[in-house]
Scaffold this active site. Structure first.
Site, short mmCIF file in Angstrom:
data_model
loop_
_atom_site.label_atom_id
_atom_site.label_comp_id
_atom_site.label_asym_id
_atom_site.label_seq_id
_atom_site.Cartn_x
_atom_site.Cartn_y
_atom_site.Cartn_z
N LYS A 94 0.81 -1.22 0.00
CA LYS A 94 0.00 0.00 0.00
C LYS A 94 0.84 1.28 0.00
CE LYS A 94 -4.23 -1.70 0.07
NZ LYS A 94 -5.18 -1.45 -1.02
N GLU A 116 -9.73 5.96 2.90
CA GLU A 116 -10.51 4.89 3.51
C GLU A 116 -9.55 3.75 3.83
OE1 GLU A 116 -9.27 2.93 0.09
OE2 GLU A 116 -9.94 5.01 0.23
N SER A 382 1.61 -9.76 -0.60
CA SER A 382 1.26 -8.33 -0.59
C SER A 382 1.45 -7.65 0.75
CB SER A 382 -0.18 -8.14 -1.07
OG SER A 382 -1.08 -8.88 -0.26
#
Length: 400
Positions: A94, A116, A382
């Site tokens: 991210k 968010e 991830s």
């Protein structure tokens, strides 16, 4: 095929019939401003040089491509490599997107960013980018996700962000996005919305994909150096779809099997899942046209996943297009399969994966075991599982 892939999205943000920009008129100026800024700064040498330096010295790129030898030997099939996005600063992929968008917001003259978050990793990454860029930050998060991800909530607050609880609807990611969009509508002049996945109104799907494409670019170079050939198969989990498109994008012109893994929850028949391609239909949701879990009247259905980051009712529009083009195959892993994979990787390799990533590991276990030993498989890891340990313990009835 190659030319079609190079020219997408089109000028209006469409990937074939998917994508677009379905928002209130009040948000159109902000999206047009963002599109112009992104087009400008993605070609700006100063911006790109600063981003590259931060990717190296701050995020910790390139992330390793790790040969999971013990897991490979236990399964007895393909040679498995893990793309270690869990080793990025903040613990997941991210940060690649959030940091880049924070820099872009600064260039645009914004003093505040909002976001968010579901699993909390995007919230942490955005709060991190805001702290580094000297921007105010507010994160919207559903109360159910706040319960599941208490550690990440504290991390966001520690980084200086305001965490606003969303206690309506399903109290998960969908509702957090709705509240963030309402905030942005009210504060477009001074605020940039750091959308965390390859979804939403144009230009977000393409912009987030481009910021995450560093994953696949690195993996391609690394596997050629290690194996002298391209992999036979790529696997990644798919929520909105940023980590998966980030890995797949550099390989789209190659004849390689690519598999996206959605959240199967308690199984498709149960109705408690987030597998949009297995149980969804075409619809418009939160700014774009894509596959969506909805009823016959077009009302959005509730979703479920053991993983907060995959618990979402829709999926990025480029994934829909690539599925239609038969470039990527989509499947799903259930909660039980993901939990087993969570423990398997931890015990065989000493790597605790995020529950999102565990869905990809679960599919990798199935695929690798039936592939020959000369085959090469890359799984995108991830994120790391620190944030999920407490929730897994709760599910297993263990008091910490």
């Amino acid at each position: 095929m190659k030319k079609e892939l190079e020219n997408l999205p089109d000028k209006k943000g469409h990937f074939g019939q998917y994508g677009g920009r379905f928002v209130p008129e009040t948000l159109m100026p902000a999206l047009i401003e963002l599109e112009k800024a992104y087009k400008k700064y993605r070609e700006d040498k100063e911006f790109l040089t600063k981003l590259a330096l931060l990717q190296k010295d701050y995020i910790g790129r390139p992330t390793p491509l790790y040969h999971a030898q013990q897991l490979s030997e236990q399964l007895g099939g393909a040679k498995i490599y893990l793309k270690r996005e869990d080793l990025c600063h903040t613990g997941a992929h991210k940060i690649n997107n959030a940091l880049a968008q924070a820099l872009l917001a600064k260039k645009m003259g914004k003093r505040r960013i909002i976001a968010e978050t579901g699993a909390g990793q995007h919230g942490v990454a955005t709060a991190t980018g805001a702290a580094l860029a000297g921007l105010e930050c507010e994160i919207y998060m559903g109360s159910e996700d706040i319960r599941r991800q208490a550690l990440n909530v504290f991390r966001m607050r520690l980084l200086g962000a305001k965490v606003t609880e969303v206690n309506i609807g399903s109290r998960t990611l969908k509702d957090a996005i709705n509240e963030a969009l309402r905030d942005w509508t009210t504060n477009v002049q001074n605020t940039h919305y750091v959308l965390g996945t390859a979804f939403g109104p144009h230009p977000y799907p393409a912009m987030v994909r481009d910021f995450q494409s560093v994953i696949g670019k690195e993996a391609r170079q690394q596997i050629l150096k290690k194996e002298g050939k391209l992999p036979d198969c790529l696997i990644a989990c798919v929520g909105g779809g940023s980590n998966s498109i980030g890995l797949f994008y550099a390989f789209l012109k190659d004849k390689i099997k690519m598999i996206g893994v959605e959240a199967g929850g308690h199984g498709i028949a149960s109705g408690e899942h987030a597998a949009r391609f297995a149980g969804g239909s075409l619809g418009v949701f939160q700014g774009c046209k894509s596959y969506l879990l909805q009823n016959d009247d077009g009302n959005v259905l509730g979703t479920h996943s053991v993983s907060a980051g995959l618990d979402y009712a829709s999926v990025g529009p480029e994934h829909c297009y690539l599925r239609d083009m038969k470039k990527i195959e989509y499947t799903y892993a259930t909660d039980d399969e993901a939990l087993k994979a969570f423990e398997l990787l931890s015990r065989t390799e000493g790597i605790i994966p995020a529950l999102e990533s565990a869905h990809a590991i679960a599919e990798g276990v199935k695929r690798a075991s039936v592939m020959n030993k000369k085959s090469v498989l890359i799984i995108n890891l991830s994120g790391r599982g620190d944030k999920d340990v407490q929730e897994v313990a709760r599910i297993k009835g263990i008091n910490l």
